[in-house]
Enzyme design. Sequence first.
Site, PDB file in Angstrom:
ATOM      1  N   ASN A 168      20.338  -0.450  60.579  1.00 56.45           N
ATOM      2  CA  ASN A 168      20.482   0.916  61.110  1.00 56.45           C
ATOM      3  C   ASN A 168      19.484   1.269  62.213  1.00 56.45           C
ATOM      4  OD1 ASN A 168      18.463   1.047  59.171  1.00 56.45           O
ATOM      5  ND2 ASN A 168      19.119   3.027  58.357  1.00 56.45           N
ATOM      6  N   GLU A 267      10.773  -0.794  51.431  1.00 54.83           N
ATOM      7  CA  GLU A 267      11.235   0.478  52.019  1.00 54.83           C
ATOM      8  C   GLU A 267      12.710   0.586  51.688  1.00 54.83           C
ATOM      9  OE1 GLU A 267       9.465   2.738  53.441  1.00 54.83           O
ATOM     10  OE2 GLU A 267       7.583   1.681  53.754  1.00 54.83           O
ATOM     11  N   CYS A 301      17.872   6.295  56.154  1.00 57.54           N
ATOM     12  CA  CYS A 301      17.333   6.478  54.806  1.00 57.54           C
ATOM     13  C   CYS A 301      16.755   7.875  54.649  1.00 57.54           C
ATOM     14  CB  CYS A 301      16.262   5.435  54.521  1.00 57.54           C
ATOM     15  SG  CYS A 301      14.994   5.414  55.803  1.00 57.54           S
ATOM     16  N   GLU A 475       4.619   2.015  55.546  1.00 52.49           N
ATOM     17  CA  GLU A 475       4.630   1.383  56.867  1.00 52.49           C
ATOM     18  C   GLU A 475       4.176   2.402  57.895  1.00 52.49           C
ATOM     19  OE1 GLU A 475       8.629  -0.298  57.234  1.00 52.49           O
ATOM     20  OE2 GLU A 475       7.779  -2.245  56.739  1.00 52.49           O
TER      21      GLU A 475
END
Length: 494
Positions: A168, A267, A301, A475
């Site tokens: 994505n 993640e 997300c 991150e």
Amino acid sequence: MSTTPPAAVTAAREHIVAAVPKQLLVGGTWLDAADGATMAVDDPATGEVLCRVADAGAPEGRLAEEAAVAAQEEWARTAPRARSEILRRAYEIILARTDDLAALMTAEMGKPLAEARGEVAYAAEFFRWFSEEAVRVDGGYGTLPDGRNRMLLMRRPVGPCLLITPWNFPLAMGTRKIGPAIAAGCTMVFKPAPQTPLSALALAAILEEAGLPPGVLNVVTTSRAGEVVEPLLRGGRVRKLSFTGSTEVGRTLLAQCADTVMRTSMELGGNAPFIVFEDADLDAAVDGAMTAKMRNMGEACTAANRIFVHRSLADEFARRLAERMAALVVGPGTTPGVDVGPLIDAAGRAKVEELVADAVGRGARVLTGGTVPEGPGRFYPPTVLTGVDPGSRLMETEIFGPVAAILAFDDEDEVVRAANDTPWGLVGYVFTRGLDRALRVSERLEVGMVGLNTGLVSSPAAPFGGVKQSGLGREGGRAGIEEFLEYTYVAMPA
Ligand code: NAP
């Protein structure tokens, strides 16, 4: 809606696609899969095949692992400033090639060119951020409380890493992992998503050009992820997995990592609540919802998955949101003026259709959208649903499409309970003018990130990540490089 791009756009795209390496990068050499396998990369706006790239199997996965292991020791000894400068050069090259990288991303992933350009800038920024972090890694020195021993804290890279990314955000998900790994002195095997290998291969070529030594970054594009990855996770030579993708796949990979007690960063998916309180600035809330819902066509997300609006504002909010959503232009990402590109694939679109049908079957009202257009490409129209039943399936799963699901609520306790009633905890959005409430609700939401009166939280300078089944680790920010570093504590008499 025409899905045929103008001839000039097609020619420019062919040129850009042709310039990207189509092979695997192993130990500084570009090579084919030993069995000659290739896989097709297609354009989600037309379904047309753009090109074919090498399709690695288990043997190439092993070769990439060997190359990363072989390069590790020397790479760890490289001066931090040298690693920093490679990242800085790569940052500058990426920015200089913004238009080509954006066109490539739009071609393989579908997002509109303006958004793709935004992602290029966002992706590059991770390299700039971590070029600055590379030279700021410090250890520690002190005397233990009892005064008998001294304590020396050394930092060192965790070792060869396996990086796995989704489709994505084809460029940014790569730089968000590669940046800190380079800064920390780790070598890598990078497995990008099969739908979007071209951005990853272009990135690898840029890093070569920026002076990254052979073997530090190895890239395996593959349609056989399990075959390539599992032996590396169970083998014990790779020391860390950094994964971005669905919670379901993350869980499988965590189980495989258990064999070697491998360090992991995860993640994973989200199910973001977007809460509009009765004292919110309604214009800001609608703007925020447009961003939090429509960034990347809802394929994020961080996408607002459940929009809770105080009953006193719910109708007006829904009306204004529907007006804004209906005005968006749907079409191929290459067409100027297009706001909403196609979804990634047929399965992704079918899932959105099913979720909307389920919600409507349970009484939701469609204010705009809700019907799949005729013709090629995997388009789905911006859709607003009101009166969504809390038992609807889209409340329990990532919609991953341009569908805003609105529910009314009456009080704070009720909405916080509903927002937390999910196994995920990536991000939540809160719209209110009250400082007390803003802080109280931010504390109560079980999430890793809160967007307070804003629909966008992502920044390379901030620790991105979730709690519960949305992941492990962070991150970006100061935390990002920590994920790729170990401590060695040395004790010695005082
Ligand atoms: P996915 O299906 O979980 O795939 C992610 C990556 O894992 C792909 O490269 C995929 O390759 C690979 N993979 C799948 N099964 C594997 C296996 N058994 N062994 C090794 N690798 C495997 O997710 P996606 O559909 O690409 O991306 C969407 C998901 O990513 C959503 O859930 C979204 O929320 C999440 N996401 C999270 C973040 C975050 O920062 N939290 C950011 C972006 C996206 P194959 O496709 O070949 O299997």
